[in-house]
Design an enzyme around this catalytic site. Structure first.
Site, mmCIF file in Angstrom:
data_model
loop_
_atom_site.group_PDB
_atom_site.id
_atom_site.type_symbol
_atom_site.label_atom_id
_atom_site.label_comp_id
_atom_site.label_asym_id
_atom_site.label_seq_id
_atom_site.Cartn_x
_atom_site.Cartn_y
_atom_site.Cartn_z
ATOM 1 N N PRO A 82 0.817 -1.216 0.000
ATOM 2 C CA PRO A 82 0.000 0.000 0.000
ATOM 3 C C PRO A 82 0.850 1.264 0.000
ATOM 4 O O PRO A 82 0.352 2.349 -0.309
ATOM 5 C CB PRO A 82 -0.841 -0.120 1.271
ATOM 6 C CG PRO A 82 -0.172 -1.150 2.108
ATOM 7 C CD PRO A 82 0.582 -2.040 1.187
ATOM 8 N N GLU A 134 3.068 -6.846 8.425
ATOM 9 C CA GLU A 134 3.395 -5.417 8.264
ATOM 10 C C GLU A 134 4.318 -5.168 7.073
ATOM 11 O O GLU A 134 4.834 -4.068 6.901
ATOM 12 C CB GLU A 134 4.023 -4.876 9.546
ATOM 13 C CG GLU A 134 3.103 -4.929 10.757
ATOM 14 C CD GLU A 134 1.786 -4.181 10.545
ATOM 15 O OE1 GLU A 134 1.830 -3.025 10.098
ATOM 16 O OE2 GLU A 134 0.722 -4.772 10.813
ATOM 17 N N ARG A 162 -4.182 -9.346 -20.366
ATOM 18 C CA ARG A 162 -5.138 -9.058 -21.427
ATOM 19 C C ARG A 162 -4.581 -8.091 -22.469
ATOM 20 O O ARG A 162 -5.198 -7.891 -23.518
ATOM 21 C CB ARG A 162 -6.461 -8.556 -20.847
ATOM 22 C CG ARG A 162 -6.368 -7.334 -19.989
ATOM 23 C CD ARG A 162 -7.687 -7.055 -19.290
ATOM 24 N NE ARG A 162 -8.751 -6.718 -20.230
ATOM 25 C CZ ARG A 162 -8.837 -5.565 -20.890
ATOM 26 N NH1 ARG A 162 -7.911 -4.643 -20.720
ATOM 27 N NH2 ARG A 162 -9.828 -5.337 -21.715
ATOM 28 N N ASP A 199 -11.254 0.389 -23.989
ATOM 29 C CA ASP A 199 -11.435 0.219 -22.544
ATOM 30 C C ASP A 199 -11.531 1.521 -21.796
ATOM 31 O O ASP A 199 -10.907 2.496 -22.164
ATOM 32 C CB ASP A 199 -10.185 -0.446 -21.934
ATOM 33 C CG ASP A 199 -10.243 -1.917 -22.036
ATOM 34 O OD1 ASP A 199 -11.322 -2.444 -22.301
ATOM 35 O OD2 ASP A 199 -9.186 -2.541 -21.836
HETATM 36 N N1 ADE Z 1 -0.810 -5.018 0.048
HETATM 37 C C1 ADE Z 1 -1.656 -4.559 0.976
HETATM 38 N N2 ADE Z 1 -2.409 -3.577 0.496
HETATM 39 C C2 ADE Z 1 -2.030 -3.392 -0.806
HETATM 40 C C3 ADE Z 1 -2.432 -2.510 -1.831
HETATM 41 N N3 ADE Z 1 -3.390 -1.591 -1.667
HETATM 42 N N4 ADE Z 1 -1.824 -2.612 -3.023
HETATM 43 C C4 ADE Z 1 -0.850 -3.512 -3.216
HETATM 44 N N5 ADE Z 1 -0.432 -4.369 -2.278
HETATM 45 C C5 ADE Z 1 -1.011 -4.314 -1.083
#
Ligand code: ADE
Length: 237
Positions: free
Chosen positions: A89, A116, A161, A176
């Site tokens: 994230p 984590e 794809r 798309d």
């Molecule tokens: N791992 C945890 N959350 C994630 C996200 N939003 N994008 C990519 N990998 C992740």
């Protein structure tokens, strides 16, 4: 394109055997290999994590099994340099433009973190390795998943794809939502198929008219409306 995925839940990636990505794998367009990170541990409990230095909640994935696993994957093709992809994230946002750019890479290795995350020295180390083609930390959106596996499913499908011969209809890629070209930055508008009337709802007359110019214009108008409604941030006028 060769794709390797390292995870503590290799069965999570079974979905890559299905549908479009599965067909790409079975036809040889994608050469897919899934690995269990725990196969690169040496203790009785097959430990992959430990407490974070500096304190704090949760556990951090140890760089030790990651180093062994990634070196093992790297050794499978001596003459090719892989890109290491770490879904997190805290990475750069993965977008359609990212999928397009990555669709010409020859070898992607995905490292799925849990807990984590992975000890940060793993990304640092592989970024310095001349026998690797770089490290890319990417997020699939502004939310936190329990691990990178679901992100890998998303990323690999978005890339697969785009590979030649996978969709069998190159036009459906071009039009798309988010594809670049004449309709860049516009969402796809409504679509219809038979029957022409269903539960009192009619297919718009213009789509049955056979006037290709009018149909194209109608579709663009609907695209602009939908984009303004759903995604005003995309700036459709
Ligand atoms: N791992 C945890 N959350 C994630 C996200 N939003 N994008 C990519 N990998 C992740």
């Amino acid at each position: 394109m060769r794709v390797d995925v390292v995870s503590i839940f290799p069965a999570y990636l079974d979905a890559l055997e299905l549908s479009l990505v599965g067909r790409a794998a079975h036809s040889g367009v994608i050469d897919l290999h899934v690995h269990d990170l725990r196969d690169f541990t040496h203790d009785r409990h097959r430990t992959v994590d430990d407490t974070p230095y500096g304190g704090g909640p949760g556990m951090v994935m140890s760089p030790v099994p990651w180093g062994e696993a990634l070196d093992h994957v790297r050794a499978q093709v001596p003459d090719e340099r892989p890109v290491l992809v770490i879904p997190t994230p805290s990475g750069r946002l993965f977008a359609q433009s990212t999928a397009t750019a990555w669709s010409t890479d020859t070898w992607l290795v995905f490292a799925c973190g849990r807990y984590e995350g992975i000890d940060s020295r793993v990304a640092e180390h592989y970024a310095q390795r001349a026998d690797w083609a770089g490290v890319r930390e990417v997020s699939i959106g502004d939310y936190v998943l329990a691990g990178g596996e679901a992100a890998v499913l998303v990323i690999v499908e978005a890339i697969a794809r785009l590979l030649p011969g996978v969709l069998g209809n190159e036009e459906s890629v071009r039009d798309d939502s988010f594809a670049t070209g004449a309709m860049s930055d516009l969402l796809e508008g409504p679509v219809y198929t038979k029957p022409p009337e269903w539960r009192g709802l009619d297919v718009p007359d213009v789509l049955l008219s056979g006037h290709h110019g009018q149909i194209a214009q109608w579709r663009e108008e609907r695209s602009r409306e939908r984009t303004a409604d759903m995604r005003p941030d995309l700036g459709a006028s």
